[in-house]
Write a protein that holds these residues in place. Structure first.
Motif, short mmCIF file in Angstrom:
data_model
loop_
_atom_site.label_atom_id
_atom_site.label_comp_id
_atom_site.label_asym_id
_atom_site.label_seq_id
_atom_site.Cartn_x
_atom_site.Cartn_y
_atom_site.Cartn_z
N LEU A 39 129.78 49.44 162.80
CA LEU A 39 128.70 49.79 161.88
C LEU A 39 128.81 48.89 160.66
O LEU A 39 129.90 48.42 160.32
N ARG A 40 127.68 48.69 160.03
CA ARG A 40 127.67 47.94 158.78
C ARG A 40 127.04 48.79 157.69
O ARG A 40 125.84 49.13 157.79
N LEU A 41 127.81 49.13 156.70
CA LEU A 41 127.30 49.90 155.58
C LEU A 41 126.80 48.94 154.50
O LEU A 41 127.35 47.86 154.30
N SER A 42 125.76 49.38 153.80
CA SER A 42 125.21 48.62 152.69
C SER A 42 125.15 49.52 151.46
O SER A 42 125.01 50.74 151.58
N CYS A 43 125.22 48.89 150.31
CA CYS A 43 125.08 49.64 149.05
C CYS A 43 124.25 48.80 148.10
O CYS A 43 124.64 47.68 147.74
N ALA A 44 123.10 49.35 147.70
CA ALA A 44 122.23 48.68 146.75
C ALA A 44 122.56 49.18 145.35
O ALA A 44 122.59 50.40 145.11
N ALA A 45 122.81 48.25 144.44
CA ALA A 45 123.20 48.59 143.08
C ALA A 45 122.10 48.22 142.10
O ALA A 45 121.43 47.19 142.27
N SER A 46 121.91 49.04 141.09
CA SER A 46 120.92 48.75 140.06
C SER A 46 121.33 49.43 138.76
O SER A 46 122.16 50.34 138.75
N GLY A 47 120.73 48.96 137.68
CA GLY A 47 120.98 49.59 136.38
C GLY A 47 122.14 48.99 135.61
O GLY A 47 122.48 49.51 134.54
N PHE A 48 122.72 47.93 136.13
CA PHE A 48 123.80 47.26 135.41
C PHE A 48 123.88 45.82 135.89
O PHE A 48 123.26 45.45 136.89
#
Length: 125
Positions: free
Chosen positions: A17-26
């Motif tokens: 599996l490939r997990l992703s994490c989208a970051a915002s606000g910094f």
């Protein structure tokens, strides 16, 4: 700070599996990032982290040689490629960012972190 993890699911042992994490606000490029996981009835534990500058990676011994953390500073994303999954990898996986810039999540320190909402990974035997 917002962290949105995705990519979890149900997979058979030995799968990927490939997990992703989208970051915002910094300012993403100024922060090391990390992945942690929490299995039912267990404490949250460190999985992997990647530094803000040179992309130096650190993986927990339990996932070394199977999981790989990476980041894309242009897309404000981090990833966790998980190969050869085992039933013991079943957990909710969280991405995390330190509260202070220029830092990277550490294996033995779960305080002073921003957390995403988590994504469930279930590995069947």
């Amino acid at each position: 700070v917002q962290l949105q993890a995705s990519g979890g699911g149900l997979v058979q042992a030995g799968g990927s599996l490939r997990l992703s994490c989208a970051a915002s606000g910094f300012t993403f490029s100024r922060y090391g990032m990390g992945w942690f996981r929490q299995a039912p009835g267990k404490e949250r534990e460190f999985v992997a982290a990647i530094s803000w500058r040179k992309g130096i990676r650190h993986h927990a011994d339990s996932v070394k040689d199977r999981f790989t953390v990476s980041r894309d500073n242009l897309k404000n994303m981090i990833y966790l490629q998980m190969n050869n999954l085992k039933p013991g990898d079943t957990a909710v996986y969280y991405c995390a960012a330190p509260e202070r810039e220029w830092e990277t999540p550490q294996e033995k320190e779960l305080l002073n972190l921003y957390w995403g909402q988590g994504t469930q990974v279930t590995v069947s035997s």
